[in-house]
Design a protein around this motif. Sequence first.
Motif, PDB file in Angstrom:
ATOM      1  N   GLY A  16       0.812  -1.216   0.000  1.00 42.73           N
ATOM      2  CA  GLY A  16       0.000   0.000   0.000  1.00 42.73           C
ATOM      3  C   GLY A  16       0.836   1.252   0.000  1.00 42.73           C
ATOM      4  N   TYR A  17       0.179   2.353  -0.180  1.00 36.41           N
ATOM      5  CA  TYR A  17       0.867   3.638  -0.323  1.00 36.41           C
ATOM      6  C   TYR A  17       0.412   4.655   0.710  1.00 36.41           C
ATOM      7  CZ  TYR A  17       2.028   1.602  -4.767  1.00 36.41           C
ATOM      8  OH  TYR A  17       2.492   0.759  -5.734  1.00 36.41           O
ATOM      9  N   ASN A  18      -0.135   4.198   1.814  1.00 41.96           N
ATOM     10  CA  ASN A  18      -0.724   5.139   2.754  1.00 41.96           C
ATOM     11  C   ASN A  18       0.148   5.421   3.966  1.00 41.96           C
ATOM     12  OD1 ASN A  18      -0.937   2.831   4.172  1.00 41.96           O
ATOM     13  ND2 ASN A  18      -3.157   2.753   4.228  1.00 41.96           N
ATOM     14  N   GLY A  19       1.413   5.166   3.861  1.00 50.57           N
ATOM     15  CA  GLY A  19       2.294   5.466   4.978  1.00 50.57           C
ATOM     16  C   GLY A  19       2.146   4.507   6.142  1.00 50.57           C
ATOM     17  N   TYR A  20       1.587   3.347   5.895  1.00 47.28           N
ATOM     18  CA  TYR A  20       1.460   2.304   6.913  1.00 47.28           C
ATOM     19  C   TYR A  20       0.652   2.768   8.117  1.00 47.28           C
ATOM     20  CZ  TYR A  20       5.207   0.639   3.991  1.00 47.28           C
ATOM     21  OH  TYR A  20       5.949   0.278   2.913  1.00 47.28           O
ATOM     22  N   ASP A  64      17.414  -4.731   9.569  1.00 47.35           N
ATOM     23  CA  ASP A  64      16.871  -3.673  10.427  1.00 47.35           C
ATOM     24  C   ASP A  64      15.992  -2.714   9.624  1.00 47.35           C
ATOM     25  OD1 ASP A  64      18.518  -1.801   9.166  1.00 47.35           O
ATOM     26  OD2 ASP A  64      19.868  -1.598  10.845  1.00 47.35           O
ATOM     27  N   VAL A  65      15.296  -1.873  10.348  1.00 49.88           N
ATOM     28  CA  VAL A  65      14.321  -0.981   9.729  1.00 49.88           C
ATOM     29  C   VAL A  65      14.986   0.027   8.787  1.00 49.88           C
ATOM     30  CG1 VAL A  65      14.228   0.759  11.569  1.00 49.88           C
ATOM     31  CG2 VAL A  65      12.195   0.312  10.170  1.00 49.88           C
ATOM     32  N   ASP A  66      16.200   0.469   9.070  1.00 49.72           N
ATOM     33  CA  ASP A  66      16.880   1.408   8.173  1.00 49.72           C
ATOM     34  C   ASP A  66      17.159   0.758   6.819  1.00 49.72           C
ATOM     35  OD1 ASP A  66      16.946   3.622   9.893  1.00 49.72           O
ATOM     36  OD2 ASP A  66      18.734   2.853  10.900  1.00 49.72           O
ATOM     37  N   PHE A  67      17.547  -0.511   6.833  1.00 46.99           N
ATOM     38  CA  PHE A  67      17.760  -1.250   5.588  1.00 46.99           C
ATOM     39  C   PHE A  67      16.466  -1.250   4.779  1.00 46.99           C
ATOM     40  CE2 PHE A  67      17.494  -4.920   2.903  1.00 46.99           C
ATOM     41  CZ  PHE A  67      18.752  -5.059   2.363  1.00 46.99           C
ATOM     42  N   VAL A  68      15.378  -1.613   5.428  1.00 45.81           N
ATOM     43  CA  VAL A  68      14.081  -1.719   4.759  1.00 45.81           C
ATOM     44  C   VAL A  68      13.643  -0.369   4.196  1.00 45.81           C
ATOM     45  CG1 VAL A  68      11.630  -2.241   5.118  1.00 45.81           C
ATOM     46  CG2 VAL A  68      13.390  -3.731   6.102  1.00 45.81           C
ATOM     47  N   LYS A  69      13.791   0.680   4.972  1.00 49.23           N
ATOM     48  CA  LYS A  69      13.372   2.008   4.519  1.00 49.23           C
ATOM     49  C   LYS A  69      14.112   2.428   3.249  1.00 49.23           C
ATOM     50  CE  LYS A  69      12.258   4.096   8.991  1.00 49.23           C
ATOM     51  NZ  LYS A  69      12.689   5.167   9.923  1.00 49.23           N
ATOM     52  N   SER A  70      15.432   2.324   3.248  1.00 43.46           N
ATOM     53  CA  SER A  70      16.172   2.795   2.077  1.00 43.46           C
ATOM     54  C   SER A  70      15.946   1.880   0.870  1.00 43.46           C
ATOM     55  CB  SER A  70      17.657   2.987   2.386  1.00 43.46           C
ATOM     56  OG  SER A  70      18.286   1.808   2.782  1.00 43.46           O
ATOM     57  N   TYR A  71      15.699   0.599   1.093  1.00 45.02           N
ATOM     58  CA  TYR A  71      15.370  -0.308  -0.011  1.00 45.02           C
ATOM     59  C   TYR A  71      14.023   0.089  -0.617  1.00 45.02           C
ATOM     60  CZ  TYR A  71      15.589  -4.686  -2.668  1.00 45.02           C
ATOM     61  OH  TYR A  71      15.682  -5.621  -3.672  1.00 45.02           O
ATOM     62  N   LEU A  72      13.040   0.350   0.235  1.00 36.22           N
ATOM     63  CA  LEU A  72      11.712   0.730  -0.255  1.00 36.22           C
ATOM     64  C   LEU A  72      11.736   2.045  -1.032  1.00 36.22           C
ATOM     65  CD1 LEU A  72       9.455  -0.281   2.774  1.00 36.22           C
ATOM     66  CD2 LEU A  72       9.665  -1.452   0.576  1.00 36.22           C
ATOM     67  N   VAL A  73      12.596   2.975  -0.636  1.00 39.26           N
ATOM     68  CA  VAL A  73      12.730   4.234  -1.372  1.00 39.26           C
ATOM     69  C   VAL A  73      13.242   3.960  -2.788  1.00 39.26           C
ATOM     70  CG1 VAL A  73      14.054   6.393  -1.501  1.00 39.26           C
ATOM     71  CG2 VAL A  73      12.899   5.761   0.614  1.00 39.26           C
ATOM     72  N   VAL A  74      14.177   3.043  -2.922  1.00 37.98           N
ATOM     73  CA  VAL A  74      14.678   2.694  -4.258  1.00 37.98           C
ATOM     74  C   VAL A  74      13.565   2.070  -5.101  1.00 37.98           C
ATOM     75  CG1 VAL A  74      16.296   1.244  -5.550  1.00 37.98           C
ATOM     76  CG2 VAL A  74      17.062   2.426  -3.498  1.00 37.98           C
ATOM     77  N   VAL A  85       7.721   5.924   4.179  1.00 37.13           N
ATOM     78  CA  VAL A  85       8.470   4.854   4.854  1.00 37.13           C
ATOM     79  C   VAL A  85       8.977   5.260   6.231  1.00 37.13           C
ATOM     80  CG1 VAL A  85       9.129   3.713   2.717  1.00 37.13           C
ATOM     81  CG2 VAL A  85      10.700   5.328   3.751  1.00 37.13           C
ATOM     82  N   GLU A  86       9.018   6.539   6.518  1.00 35.54           N
ATOM     83  CA  GLU A  86       9.496   6.982   7.836  1.00 35.54           C
ATOM     84  C   GLU A  86       8.676   6.389   8.976  1.00 35.54           C
ATOM     85  OE1 GLU A  86      12.113   8.326   8.958  1.00 35.54           O
ATOM     86  OE2 GLU A  86      13.008   9.168   7.169  1.00 35.54           O
ATOM     87  N   VAL A  87       7.389   6.215   8.770  1.00 38.35           N
ATOM     88  CA  VAL A  87       6.525   5.748   9.856  1.00 38.35           C
ATOM     89  C   VAL A  87       6.443   4.230   9.968  1.00 38.35           C
ATOM     90  CG1 VAL A  87       5.148   7.851   9.937  1.00 38.35           C
ATOM     91  CG2 VAL A  87       4.469   5.992   8.416  1.00 38.35           C
ATOM     92  N   ILE A  88       7.197   3.515   9.160  1.00 40.77           N
ATOM     93  CA  ILE A  88       7.172   2.056   9.250  1.00 40.77           C
ATOM     94  C   ILE A  88       7.773   1.569  10.569  1.00 40.77           C
ATOM     95  CG2 ILE A  88       9.359   1.475   8.145  1.00 40.77           C
ATOM     96  CD1 ILE A  88       7.797  -0.679   6.575  1.00 40.77           C
ATOM     97  N   TYR A 146       7.582  -2.063  12.476  1.00 39.75           N
ATOM     98  CA  TYR A 146       8.800  -2.877  12.437  1.00 39.75           C
ATOM     99  C   TYR A 146       9.288  -3.138  13.858  1.00 39.75           C
ATOM    100  CZ  TYR A 146      12.486  -4.962   9.663  1.00 39.75           C
ATOM    101  OH  TYR A 146      13.316  -5.865   9.045  1.00 39.75           O
ATOM    102  N   VAL A 147       8.453  -3.827  14.593  1.00 43.47           N
ATOM    103  CA  VAL A 147       8.718  -4.183  15.985  1.00 43.47           C
ATOM    104  C   VAL A 147       8.295  -5.631  16.170  1.00 43.47           C
ATOM    105  CG1 VAL A 147       8.445  -1.826  16.873  1.00 43.47           C
ATOM    106  CG2 VAL A 147       6.454  -3.325  16.731  1.00 43.47           C
ATOM    107  N   PRO A 148       8.756  -6.286  17.226  1.00 44.80           N
ATOM    108  CA  PRO A 148       8.318  -7.659  17.486  1.00 44.80           C
ATOM    109  C   PRO A 148       6.787  -7.731  17.583  1.00 44.80           C
ATOM    110  CG  PRO A 148      10.143  -7.076  18.925  1.00 44.80           C
ATOM    111  CD  PRO A 148       9.736  -5.819  18.214  1.00 44.80           C
TER     112      PRO A 148
END
Length: 138
Positions: A73-77, A102-112, A120-123, A127-129
């Motif tokens: 989705g595209y709604n900022g989670y 980690d969440v930083d990896f995921v965020k920058s991958y999703l931006v690409v 992606v900032e609010v993911i 991104y917690v247990p």
Amino acid sequence: RGGPVLAVDPPLKLLEAGLRLAEDQIFGVATVHPHEVIGWAAATSALNLATGKCYPTLPVEIESALRDLYAAGYNGYTRQREKFFASRYLPPIDILMDAGFDVDFVKSYLVVLGKSSSSVEVIDKLYVPPSQRPRATG
């Protein structure tokens, strides 16, 4: 626009802008915080000038989980409490967390992949247990 771009210690917003400005030309990143752009490096098979090697290809299961999360989705989670959205976001997040990404990896991958940096900032909230996630409703 359309020429080589260099981003120095870019936050996600500037990483996103650099990708856009480079328009498939050379895009370099210099940083003292590599964990913040390692997803970008993986997604683009970036060349590490210090080692002379490209970032290795991700396992198919991990790449698939990242693409599934992108497609969720595209709604900022922000609708994570709704069962429909939770069922799309949480399985790929579980795969990625279990694999140690980690969440930083995921965020920058999703931006690409094309997500906006602001979405992606609010993911981080997801991104917690599982025990720390908001309970899904409806």
